[in-house]
Design a protein around this motif. Sequence first.
Motif, PDB file in Angstrom:
ATOM      1  N   GLU A   1       0.767  -1.276   0.174  1.00 54.37           N
ATOM      2  CA  GLU A   1      -0.076   0.077  -0.009  1.00 54.37           C
ATOM      3  C   GLU A   1       1.157   1.387   0.101  1.00 54.37           C
ATOM      4  OE1 GLU A   1      -3.693   1.682   2.701  1.00 54.37           O
ATOM      5  OE2 GLU A   1      -2.909   0.228   2.534  1.00 54.37           O
ATOM      6  N   ASP A   2       2.385   1.427   0.602  1.00 57.48           N
ATOM      7  CA  ASP A   2       2.937   2.554   1.222  1.00 57.48           C
ATOM      8  C   ASP A   2       4.294   2.317   0.078  1.00 57.48           C
ATOM      9  OD1 ASP A   2       4.204   0.319   1.061  1.00 57.48           O
ATOM     10  OD2 ASP A   2       5.337   1.229   2.827  1.00 57.48           O
ATOM     11  N   GLY A   3       3.398   1.600  -1.268  1.00 56.49           N
ATOM     12  CA  GLY A   3       4.550   1.402  -2.559  1.00 56.49           C
ATOM     13  C   GLY A   3       4.360   2.026  -3.785  1.00 56.49           C
ATOM     14  N   PHE A   4       4.563   1.844  -4.563  1.00 56.21           N
ATOM     15  CA  PHE A   4       4.142   2.455  -6.507  1.00 56.21           C
ATOM     16  C   PHE A   4       3.757   1.650  -7.315  1.00 56.21           C
ATOM     17  CE2 PHE A   4       5.867   6.716  -3.992  1.00 56.21           C
ATOM     18  CZ  PHE A   4       5.279   7.033  -4.852  1.00 56.21           C
ATOM     19  N   ALA A   5       2.722   1.238  -8.182  1.00 56.56           N
ATOM     20  CA  ALA A   5       2.656   0.266  -8.968  1.00 56.56           C
ATOM     21  C   ALA A   5       2.234   1.701 -10.134  1.00 56.56           C
ATOM     22  CB  ALA A   5       1.753  -0.309  -9.307  1.00 56.56           C
ATOM     23  N   VAL A   6       3.750   0.933 -11.321  1.00 54.42           N
ATOM     24  CA  VAL A   6       4.064   2.192 -12.345  1.00 54.42           C
ATOM     25  C   VAL A   6       3.279   1.580 -13.451  1.00 54.42           C
ATOM     26  CG1 VAL A   6       5.997   2.607 -14.181  1.00 54.42           C
ATOM     27  CG2 VAL A   6       6.515   2.275 -11.262  1.00 54.42           C
ATOM     28  N   LEU A   7       2.352   1.979 -13.718  1.00 49.94           N
ATOM     29  CA  LEU A   7       1.537   1.310 -15.133  1.00 49.94           C
ATOM     30  C   LEU A   7       1.646   2.608 -16.505  1.00 49.94           C
ATOM     31  CD1 LEU A   7      -1.496   0.784 -13.200  1.00 49.94           C
ATOM     32  CD2 LEU A   7       0.173  -0.546 -13.097  1.00 49.94           C
ATOM     33  N   ASN A   8       2.246   1.276 -17.674  1.00 51.93           N
ATOM     34  CA  ASN A   8       2.207   2.081 -19.094  1.00 51.93           C
ATOM     35  C   ASN A   8      -0.209   3.238 -18.907  1.00 51.93           C
ATOM     36  OD1 ASN A   8       2.116   2.972 -21.789  1.00 51.93           O
ATOM     37  ND2 ASN A   8       2.996   0.755 -21.699  1.00 51.93           N
ATOM     38  N   ALA A   9       0.216   4.161 -19.125  1.00 57.81           N
ATOM     39  CA  ALA A   9      -1.364   4.962 -19.186  1.00 57.81           C
ATOM     40  C   ALA A   9      -1.638   5.129 -21.126  1.00 57.81           C
ATOM     41  CB  ALA A   9      -0.779   6.358 -18.798  1.00 57.81           C
ATOM     42  N   ASP A  10      -0.761   4.112 -21.800  1.00 54.91           N
ATOM     43  CA  ASP A  10      -1.176   4.497 -23.190  1.00 54.91           C
ATOM     44  C   ASP A  10      -1.692   2.652 -23.226  1.00 54.91           C
ATOM     45  OD1 ASP A  10      -0.341   7.139 -23.940  1.00 54.91           O
ATOM     46  OD2 ASP A  10       2.288   6.244 -24.394  1.00 54.91           O
ATOM     47  N   ASP A  11      -1.423   1.941 -22.813  1.00 53.59           N
ATOM     48  CA  ASP A  11      -2.438   1.060 -22.901  1.00 53.59           C
ATOM     49  C   ASP A  11      -3.366   1.073 -21.392  1.00 53.59           C
ATOM     50  OD1 ASP A  11      -2.601  -1.929 -22.324  1.00 53.59           O
ATOM     51  OD2 ASP A  11      -0.943  -2.439 -23.366  1.00 53.59           O
ATOM     52  N   LEU A  12      -3.751   0.958 -22.988  1.00 54.99           N
ATOM     53  CA  LEU A  12      -5.567   0.562 -22.064  1.00 54.99           C
ATOM     54  C   LEU A  12      -5.534  -0.480 -21.023  1.00 54.99           C
ATOM     55  CD1 LEU A  12      -8.658   2.073 -21.593  1.00 54.99           C
ATOM     56  CD2 LEU A  12      -9.454   1.252 -23.427  1.00 54.99           C
ATOM     57  N   ARG A  13      -5.425  -1.145 -20.999  1.00 54.64           N
ATOM     58  CA  ARG A  13      -5.550  -2.815 -20.033  1.00 54.64           C
ATOM     59  C   ARG A  13      -3.968  -2.913 -18.888  1.00 54.64           C
ATOM     60  NH1 ARG A  13      -6.247  -4.986 -25.030  1.00 54.64           N
ATOM     61  NH2 ARG A  13      -8.753  -6.394 -25.682  1.00 54.64           N
ATOM     62  N   VAL A  14      -3.484  -1.433 -19.284  1.00 55.80           N
ATOM     63  CA  VAL A  14      -2.751  -2.131 -17.804  1.00 55.80           C
ATOM     64  C   VAL A  14      -3.115  -0.091 -17.412  1.00 55.80           C
ATOM     65  CG1 VAL A  14      -0.224  -0.821 -17.564  1.00 55.80           C
ATOM     66  CG2 VAL A  14      -0.110  -2.242 -19.672  1.00 55.80           C
ATOM     67  N   LEU A  15      -3.625   0.672 -17.988  1.00 54.23           N
ATOM     68  CA  LEU A  15      -3.746   1.707 -16.770  1.00 54.23           C
ATOM     69  C   LEU A  15      -5.313   1.270 -16.253  1.00 54.23           C
ATOM     70  CD1 LEU A  15      -3.968   4.319 -17.029  1.00 54.23           C
ATOM     71  CD2 LEU A  15      -5.346   4.969 -18.597  1.00 54.23           C
ATOM     72  N   ARG A  16      -5.809  -0.001 -16.611  1.00 48.78           N
ATOM     73  CA  ARG A  16      -7.122  -0.244 -16.261  1.00 48.78           C
ATOM     74  C   ARG A  16      -6.702  -0.993 -14.403  1.00 48.78           C
ATOM     75  NH1 ARG A  16     -10.045  -3.232 -21.097  1.00 48.78           N
ATOM     76  NH2 ARG A  16     -11.381  -1.520 -21.520  1.00 48.78           N
ATOM     77  N   VAL A  17      -5.721  -1.288 -14.647  1.00 44.80           N
ATOM     78  CA  VAL A  17      -4.794  -2.095 -13.463  1.00 44.80           C
ATOM     79  C   VAL A  17      -4.925  -1.123 -12.445  1.00 44.80           C
ATOM     80  CG1 VAL A  17      -3.301  -3.175 -11.888  1.00 44.80           C
ATOM     81  CG2 VAL A  17      -3.683  -3.509 -14.360  1.00 44.80           C
ATOM     82  N   ARG A  18      -5.669   0.418 -12.262  1.00 45.68           N
ATOM     83  CA  ARG A  18      -4.962   1.454 -11.171  1.00 45.68           C
ATOM     84  C   ARG A  18      -6.149   0.957 -10.682  1.00 45.68           C
ATOM     85  NH1 ARG A  18      -6.074   7.258 -14.133  1.00 45.68           N
ATOM     86  NH2 ARG A  18      -7.661   6.370 -15.321  1.00 45.68           N
ATOM     87  N   ASP A  19      -7.336   0.775 -11.296  1.00 42.50           N
ATOM     88  CA  ASP A  19      -9.030   0.139 -10.005  1.00 42.50           C
ATOM     89  C   ASP A  19      -8.864  -1.486  -9.487  1.00 42.50           C
ATOM     90  OD1 ASP A  19      -9.950   1.944 -12.008  1.00 42.50           O
ATOM     91  OD2 ASP A  19     -10.474   1.003 -13.302  1.00 42.50           O
ATOM     92  N   VAL A  20      -7.432  -2.097  -9.559  1.00 42.16           N
ATOM     93  CA  VAL A  20      -7.166  -3.135  -8.558  1.00 42.16           C
ATOM     94  C   VAL A  20      -6.555  -2.665  -7.616  1.00 42.16           C
ATOM     95  CG1 VAL A  20      -9.028  -4.390 -10.368  1.00 42.16           C
ATOM     96  CG2 VAL A  20      -6.750  -4.117 -10.827  1.00 42.16           C
ATOM     97  N   ILE A  21      -5.612  -1.772  -7.315  1.00 42.16           N
ATOM     98  CA  ILE A  21      -4.398  -1.576  -6.638  1.00 42.16           C
ATOM     99  C   ILE A  21      -4.410  -1.614  -5.478  1.00 42.16           C
ATOM    100  CG2 ILE A  21      -3.096  -2.301  -8.883  1.00 42.16           C
ATOM    101  CD1 ILE A  21      -2.370   0.848  -8.539  1.00 42.16           C
ATOM    102  N   VAL A  22      -3.117  -1.499  -4.964  1.00 39.09           N
ATOM    103  CA  VAL A  22      -3.764  -0.169  -3.684  1.00 39.09           C
ATOM    104  C   VAL A  22      -2.486  -0.520  -3.077  1.00 39.09           C
ATOM    105  CG1 VAL A  22      -4.915  -2.785  -1.947  1.00 39.09           C
ATOM    106  CG2 VAL A  22      -2.518  -2.690  -1.932  1.00 39.09           C
ATOM    107  N   ALA A  23      -1.485   0.040  -3.518  1.00 39.31           N
ATOM    108  CA  ALA A  23      -0.701   0.862  -3.915  1.00 39.31           C
ATOM    109  C   ALA A  23      -0.930   2.359  -4.989  1.00 39.31           C
ATOM    110  CB  ALA A  23       0.637   0.033  -5.079  1.00 39.31           C
TER     111      ALA A  23
END
Length: 540
Positions: free
Chosen positions: A276-298
């Motif tokens: 939770e106190d870390g970072f999930a680095v996500l490629n915002a140019d890939d829609l499937r990757v960007l959607r992952v921000r909805d299922v993470i706690v980081a």
Amino acid sequence: MDAVELRTLDGPNLFLLRPAIKLELRASDEERSALDPEILGLVRERVDVPQDASGRIDIAKQLAGVVAWLHAELDMGLAEIVVRELEEEGHAAVAFSWDRRRASKVLGHLAWRLVAGEAADLEAELGEIRALLTAEPDASDLPEMWPDSKRTVPTIGITGTNGKTTTTRLVASILRHAGNKVGWSSSSGVLIDGEMVLSGDYTGPSGAARVFEEPGIDYAVVETARGGILLRGLGYEHNDVSVMTNISADHMGLHGVYSLDVLGEVKAVVARVTREDGFAVLNADDLRVLRVRDVIVARPFLFTRNPEHADVRRHVGVGGWALVVENNAIVWYHDGEHEVLAELDAVPVTFGGRAQHMVENALAAAAACLGVRLSAEQVREGLAAFHNRPDQNRGRLNVYEVDGATVVVDFAHNEAGLEHLLAFARGFCDSSGKLYAVIGTAGDRDEAAITGIARIAATRADRVIIKDSERYLRGREAGEMLDLMRPVVGEVLVDETGNEREGFFSGLRRLEPGDVLAVMCVEDYETILPYLDERATSLS
């Protein structure tokens, strides 16, 4: 009704973010509504098994109920149980958590036999499981996942379809350039502070374990592929920073994954176990990757090559962290502020921004290092020190000049990789130069992927050489992939060879000044790269 597989997953996986036993079954619609009244009566004394309006009970849900009932009967505690419909028609999976391998496997087999109506001496088998539970466990009876209680160093987990290995190498290089001792595992091996200690594909739990058990390291960098997650689970409980590079078609149909959405779910496991106190680095140019921000706690740390990306703009507008390419520079947005991290001309791996996929890898690696609190100056210097040369990034966009022509050797092994390779290589052609492509892949790709590679080459290259595989036929017959590619490549086909090195030399012989040869190099780079190192000039 068939039992397809009982698989032991030793770490976080598609079904649970902890070790799980997966019971996969195949059943028709009628069988999926079958009932075993005697067993159902026993189960319903302890567990509610849902049924539809007609009173029918899905066989997978019945199996889940039996698993829950057995845990209760054996005083094993409340197991976490999930039921999931799989992409293969008629297939479903029941997964349940475990901490004692042998007892849980016997329990899984017993649950299946009870639901299938097979004869079982219930009391005797329950007694066997109790005996296994009371026995002192050894290492083989416990999950191979490296638990947080044993992990002593900050960990960066890296996944995606393309760019994983380059990003892993670049992260490790930046960390090392800042004075740290780093252990990392990837598709090329396990390295400790730059020394190869295990050679081969170590993107699964054994590679992670080798890194974690090394004394004295400051950071662990762990590349994780889809196969490791599906077949074994992650090799660790949590990471501090995760990276998802992109999601594109690769190995479709293998291990039950047929769609990009499910492939994205598999790879998202790495981001979902980020602290939770870390970072999930996500490629915002890939829609499937960007959607992952909805299922993470980081915290999401986004990166994009698009300076007008609406989602990223909203993200940084509320203080979120992001790396954005603006005016050929990498700009770091954080906590309501922003600063230029590096000019792309000063990031050699990107060739001044010409290699767009390498720009993405640089963004991902820089974000990961900022996420573990390296300074902007440390990241900037680390980016400047890394090149696409064989000594730093072997087999990844290694570029050479040969008698006025250009040769680009890259581990492109799927359609997206070839698209990037040919787009980049075309930029080295003179106005009258020809782009030659040597193409081929491993035999475990489906026919659509193999013909897709041929179609891209026929469209994007001027001349094409198709190559077979010697090491990676993986169930196909010699010549079978050539037969698939030949009619698709069509009139731009100039040669076909039985292996990769022959394809390379065939292309090399045809080059004239101003031409470019792009090689999908997945198995003979240990022959091809030394040849070029000795006879050509590196441009990387």
